[in-house]
Design an enzyme around this catalytic site. Structure first.
Site: not given
Ligand code: G50
Ligand code: UDP
Length: 460
Positions: A22, A116
């Site tokens: 991020h 984010d």
């Molecule tokens: C990290 C993780 C599992 C996962 C994701 C990660 C995503 C990314 C997209 O970033 O799917 C996402 C969008 C909004 C949100 C969280 C994640 O609130 O370990 O699936």
């Protein structure tokens, strides 16, 4: 807003979430905005989870003195056994009430706030209360965004239950994606962080001033089209593809590269599962066997713990003395953090065995390095699917999610040989690199998208 030579400058504040996956795109966006004459304040949640994050921040601020850093001191963390990055996201969210005094002290006043997608529900009510337009930087793929934006509607209907029979996630008449790609926690009946996060954040992101996404039009035309044409949501927020966010100069360390320097062009496979994924010990060993048997040269980043601060073990303890000796014959093996951009941009590197974290995918596209996809968790299968469809790489779907099976060294070796020897894949990948550079070059799709946003922000 401030003025420079009579023209208005936009003043943008950025607030990233936890983890390098991020932080990195936020730093790159900050550098890009500065290069476009935007005034940037970068808010850094303090402390960070990993040492790598705090080091990246120090290097960044040393090379961009014109960017103002504002430390956002988080509430005291409670100890728990939860995923350290997820629990840090919770902590940033629960410290949200400490943001207003920090924002009101900024001069000149802000034109725009960018945060984010994982923090939207905590941030947007605060910034809305002070009428500050707020955008969201989505750090995963546009394909993942289609699922994220439709998740509350899916969860509120029978769609997720019906998946058991049909095997696909459907929204209205749209076949969104096969169930097999969806991050498993989103399909679980029981509560978990990801489900809660999708439910809480999606609605707020939809109500934001717009979404910036680190992808580019020709790479994800299908998903971007579905969102912008109203197939996913009836009235979608404006979604602007601004990627691939280019690495900034000081990301390059020019260290660790000597080993690569005398290797033939495109002959080395780079192996890494990102900043927060540790394979099981037996899988690490099979991977070592696979690398040796493949006959390929390689640079292998071995990660043995999720957070770097906890990684005290020696490499040899992890992979064993004998394997370690054999691995060294053909490869460079590292346990510390490497500057991935240094490696992917090196002419000797031709392939990337990757977990398909979205930043890694964009970096491979940027450098024209083909991917052998081995998704492990979360959004990585959705991303691997994008990689395979566009022709940036190959993916062995039967390898499953992390821990579902032990993939043998023999099998890994065979797939590496196939991928590294695939001439048409090499050529396709170079085409994708050209497209990526065109997208952010003058007049390209991502360049235009960002230029339009900045000129709008100057009016705020
Ligand atoms: C990290 C993780 C599992 C996962 C994701 C990660 C995503 C990314 C997209 O970033 O799917 C996402 C969008 C909004 C949100 C969280 C994640 O609130 O370990 O699936
Ligand atoms: N990265 C790096 N060196 C490493 C591991 C990761 O520079 O040893 C960088 C990588 O280039 C990328 C980010 O860390 O920018 C990881 O993000 P990604 O989305 O690929 O995966 P995540 O770590 O979030 O799973």
């Amino acid at each position: 807003m401030s003025t420079s030579g009579g023209r208005k400058l936009a003043h943008v504040a950025l607030l990233p979430s936890a983890g390098m996956g991020h932080l990195t795109p936020f730093l790159r966006l900050a550098a890009l905005l500065v290069s476009r004459n935007v005034q940037v304040t970068f808010i850094t949640p303090h402390p960070t989870v990993s040492l790598t994050e705090s080091r990246a921040l120090s290097t960044f601020f040393a090379s961009f003195p014109q960017i103002k850093q504002k430390q956002f001191h988080l509430l005291q963390a409670e100890k728990n056994s939860f995923d350290p990055f997820f629990s840090h996201i919770e902590l940033i969210k629960s410290s949200g009430h400490l943001l207003p005094p920090l924002l009101s002290a900024l001069t000149p006043s802000l034109s725009v706030f960018i945060t984010d997608m994982t923090l939207a529900s905590a941030v947007i009510p605060i910034t809305q209360a002070i009428s500050l337009p707020t955008y969201v930087l989505f750090t995963s793929s546009a394909k993942m965004m289609t699922l994220f934006l439709s998740y509350p509607a899916l969860a509120g209907s029978r769609a997720l239950d019906d998946v058991e029979e049909t095997g696909v996630i459907k929204i209205r008449n749209l076949e969104l994606m096969p169930k097999s790609l969806v991050p498993p926690p989103l399909l679980q009946k029981s509560d978990n962080f990801l489900k809660k996060s999708f439910m809480e954040e999606s609605g707020k992101v939809i109500g934001s001033s717009g979404i910036l996404v680190n992808t580019f039009a020709s790479f994800e035309f299908e998903s971007l089209g579905k969102i912008n044409d109203g197939e996913v949501l009836e009235r979608p927020p404006s979604v602007v593809a601004i990627g691939p966010l280019p690495p900034y100069d000081s990301e390059k360390s020019r260290l660790q590269l000597a080993w690569l320097d005398d290797k033939p062009a495109g002959s080395v496979l780079y192996v890494s599962f990102g900043s927060r994924t540790a394979l099981a010990r037996d899988q690490i060993r099979e991977l070592g066997v696979g690398l040796i048997k493949s006959g390929s040269r390689f640079v292998w980043v071995v990660k043995n713990s999720i957070v770097d601060k906890e990684d005290g073990q020696e490499l040899e303890e992890v992979i064993g003395h004998e394997l370690m000796e054999r691995v060294k014959e053909k490869g460079l093996i590292v346990k510390s953090w490497v500057q991935q951009e240094d490696i992917l941009s090196h002419p000797a590197v031709g392939g990337f065995l990757s977990h398909c974290g979205w930043n890694s995918v964009m970096e491979a596209a940027w450098n024209g390095v083909r991917i052998l996809a081995w998704p492990q968790n979360g959004d990585q299968k959705v991303n691997a699917d994008v990689v395979e469809r566009i022709g940036l790489g190959t993916w062995v779907r039967s390898w499953g999610w992390s821990g579902e099976m032990l993939v043998s060294g023999e099998e890994i070796a065979e797939r590496i040989r196939e991928c590294m020897g695939d001439e048409s894949l090499r050529i396709q990948t170079l085409g994708i690199k050209e497209d990526a550079r065109k997208a952010v070059g003058f007049g390209g799709s991502s360049d235009k998208g960002l230029t339009e946003l900045i000129s709008m922000w100057k009016q705020f």
